[in-house]
Design an enzyme around this catalytic site. Structure first.
Site, mmCIF file in Angstrom:
data_model
loop_
_atom_site.group_PDB
_atom_site.id
_atom_site.type_symbol
_atom_site.label_atom_id
_atom_site.label_comp_id
_atom_site.label_asym_id
_atom_site.label_seq_id
_atom_site.Cartn_x
_atom_site.Cartn_y
_atom_site.Cartn_z
ATOM 1 N N LYS A 182 -3.315 12.025 -3.344
ATOM 2 C CA LYS A 182 -2.283 12.228 -2.309
ATOM 3 C C LYS A 182 -0.939 12.569 -2.940
ATOM 4 C CE LYS A 182 -4.437 8.825 0.768
ATOM 5 N NZ LYS A 182 -5.150 9.581 1.800
ATOM 6 N N ASP A 216 0.873 -1.167 0.000
ATOM 7 C CA ASP A 216 0.000 0.000 0.000
ATOM 8 C C ASP A 216 0.916 1.224 0.000
ATOM 9 O OD1 ASP A 216 -1.494 2.212 0.690
ATOM 10 O OD2 ASP A 216 -2.651 1.206 2.258
ATOM 11 N N GLN A 228 0.817 6.473 1.124
ATOM 12 C CA GLN A 228 1.526 7.544 1.848
ATOM 13 C C GLN A 228 2.991 7.631 1.462
ATOM 14 O OE1 GLN A 228 0.058 9.797 3.509
ATOM 15 N NE2 GLN A 228 -1.939 8.871 3.842
HETATM 16 N N1 7TS Z 1 -3.796 3.420 2.548
HETATM 17 C C1 7TS Z 1 -3.220 4.365 3.288
HETATM 18 C C2 7TS Z 1 -1.906 4.084 3.975
HETATM 19 C C3 7TS Z 1 -3.831 5.614 3.410
HETATM 20 O O1 7TS Z 1 -3.253 6.560 4.146
HETATM 21 C C4 7TS Z 1 -5.071 5.846 2.760
HETATM 22 C C5 7TS Z 1 -5.821 7.138 2.922
HETATM 23 C C6 7TS Z 1 -5.595 4.834 1.971
HETATM 24 C C7 7TS Z 1 -4.945 3.618 1.901
HETATM 25 C C8 7TS Z 1 -6.853 5.007 1.202
HETATM 26 O O2 7TS Z 1 -6.642 5.884 0.136
HETATM 27 P P1 7TS Z 1 -7.845 6.341 -0.793
HETATM 28 O O3 7TS Z 1 -7.255 7.397 -1.643
HETATM 29 O O4 7TS Z 1 -8.268 5.145 -1.564
HETATM 30 O O5 7TS Z 1 -8.915 6.842 0.124
HETATM 31 N N2 7TS Z 1 -5.490 7.855 4.085
HETATM 32 C C9 7TS Z 1 -6.161 8.906 4.589
HETATM 33 C C10 7TS Z 1 -5.739 9.577 5.738
HETATM 34 O O6 7TS Z 1 -4.748 9.300 6.388
HETATM 35 N N3 7TS Z 1 -6.604 10.578 6.014
HETATM 36 O O7 7TS Z 1 -7.558 10.562 5.074
HETATM 37 C C11 7TS Z 1 -7.283 9.532 4.181
#
Ligand code: 7TS
Length: 424
Positions: free
Chosen positions: A244, A218, A221
């Site tokens: 992100k 994953d 981040q």
């Molecule tokens: N994995 C990690 C490590 C994340 O930080 C996040 C989203 C996701 C998966 C999911 O990402 P998405 O773009 O599919 O939603 N993290 C966060 C956060 O830390 N605050 O809001 C979203």
């Protein structure tokens, strides 16, 4: 506001932008950073939730919808060809960004969440039998927990968890012990969103591969903070989100090794993922289209490509070095706030400062900071098991990007002193 008479980042300064130009110059490229909230200049420290967008991304989106809007892989007409060309060159840009071997290994998704669900529902559904195990870590976001729980439940498989220490570091000895003949997949985050821990992902992968077990990383981040090379890591799957990474929402990437993706059944059925359909039988399309049913987020890909170009112009090594300095400064000044405890003190960390203030709920911290113009996230950060591990209902979290400055962290510390005054 700036008139932008000066050259844009990258137009004249290709080398060491952050060092030679400085973050203040970079901030000019991000319109949202100039907004005011509650009459105060915005101090945006919620980059782990989503990042702000540079002007080049906003302009790429506007240009696409103004001049090029059309569907892809369909039309003989010029605009469709232009859109298809832009969409597919976005794929090449992503492939180069993560150093994958082939464009067909880059699948466009809605985000990290969809990428992980795709692997769980296709690879997971094929690979898992009753009694098998999927191994994740104690610091996963819900996106890298729930999809595995769902498929494990369906298949009678078990979810196992690599524990961590009080600093928020994975226990590699425990990990070694948990890898068994029953393990069919390891799914671990590169960087923890709640703690900031940078996991030794290369070791995690090598140990799993030693037993022939594939690994999903994953990367939600990680990609905005450091260079990522999927071939050097040798990961089998790597998922991340455009939003992100200074790109649009609703677009994400799943990288997968071609031989694994080839063997996986499709995720969703529909247009574009087929090469021939009769009522009796459908022949699926080749990679990557087999996994891209329906009209994709064309503008999202174009915006993401512009975001990647921007990040590359700034330089990922420069970003990593700049943020390391910012994180060290933030750690120092937050540690000096009376009653503040940092949650997540791993030796190897990316720009996340999660903390609690003695006797004050994280939501109150977040609300008072907001009134001061400082945007942080307060809550469980979609990582409830992490909160449970540290015996907390919630933390406040400041998360950094390369457009943040020491002044932003000073504003945070000042805001925290205010919080303490209010609750004194
Ligand atoms: N994995 C990690 C490590 C994340 O930080 C996040 C989203 C996701 C998966 C999911 O990402 P998405 O773009 O599919 O939603 N993290 C966060 C956060 O830390 N605050 O809001 C979203």
């Amino acid at each position: 506001m700036s008139t932008h008479a000066r050259p844009r980042i990258g137009e004249q300064h290709c080398q060491e932008c952050l060092v030679s130009i400085g973050p203040e110059r970079i901030r000019e490229e991000f319109p949202t950073l100039w907004t005011k909230v509650h009459g105060k200049p915005l101090v945006y420290l919620d980059n782990a939730a989503t990042t702000q967008k540079p002007r080049s991304v906003i302009e790429a989106l506007t240009r696409y919808y103004t001049e090029e809007n059309s569907n892809v892989h369909r039309g003989v007409h010029l605009l469709s060809q232009v859109a298809t060309q832009a969409y597919e060159s976005g794929r090449t840009k992503v492939r180069q960004f993560v150093n994958a071997a082939h464009d067909r290994e880059i699948i466009f998704t809605r985000g990290t969440t969809e990428g992980i669900n795709l692997v769980a529902q296709t690879y997971g559904r094929r690979a898992l039998r009753a009694g098998d195990e999927v191994l994740i870590s104690a610091m996963e976001h819900h996106s890298n927990i729930v999809p595995w729980q769902m498929i494990c439940e369906e298949k009678g498989a078990a979810l196992k968890v690599i524990p961590m220490n009080d600093a928020g570091e994975l226990l590699l000895e425990e990990y070694r012990r948990l890898l068994t003949d029953r393990t069919k997949l390891v799914a671990v985050t590169h960087v923890s969103n709640a703690l900031g821990t940078v996991n030794p992902i290369q070791d995690v992968i090598a140990l799993a591969h030693g037993r022939g077990i594939p690994v999903l990383v994953d990367g939600a981040q990680a990609v905005s903070h450091m260079p990522v090379d999927v071939r050097e890591l040798d990961c089998d799957f790597y998922a991340f989100s455009g939003h992100k990474l200074f790109g649009p929402t609703g677009i994400g990437i799943l990288y997968g090794k071609a031989y694994l993706l080839e063997a996986m059944p499709p995720y969703q059925g529909g247009g574009d993922m087929i090469s021939a359909v009769t009522f009796e039988k459908t022949i699926y399309n080749t990679l990557p289209y087999k996994f891209e049913a329906g009209t994709p987020h064309i503008a999202g890909v174009i915006g993401l490509a512009a975001a990647i170009e921007y990040v590359e112009r700034v330089g990922r090594n420069q970003i990593a070095a700049y943020e390391a300095d910012l994180l060290a400064y933030g750690t120092e000044i937050l540690t000096a706030v009376p009653g503040l405890r940092l949650i997540g003190t791993a030796r190897d960390k990316a720009g996340v400062l999660s903390f609690v203030l003695d006797g004050i709920h994280a939501h109150d911290v977040g609300t008072i900071l907001d009134l001061e113009g400082v945007a942080v996230r307060a809550g469980h950060h979609c990582a409830m098991p992490v909160m449970k591990r540290f015996g907390l209902p919630a933390t406040a979290r400041a998360s950094l990007a390369f457009y943040n400055t020491r002044a932003d962290l000073d504003a945070l510390a000042k805001g925290l002193h205010k919080v303490r005054e209010v609750f004194a």
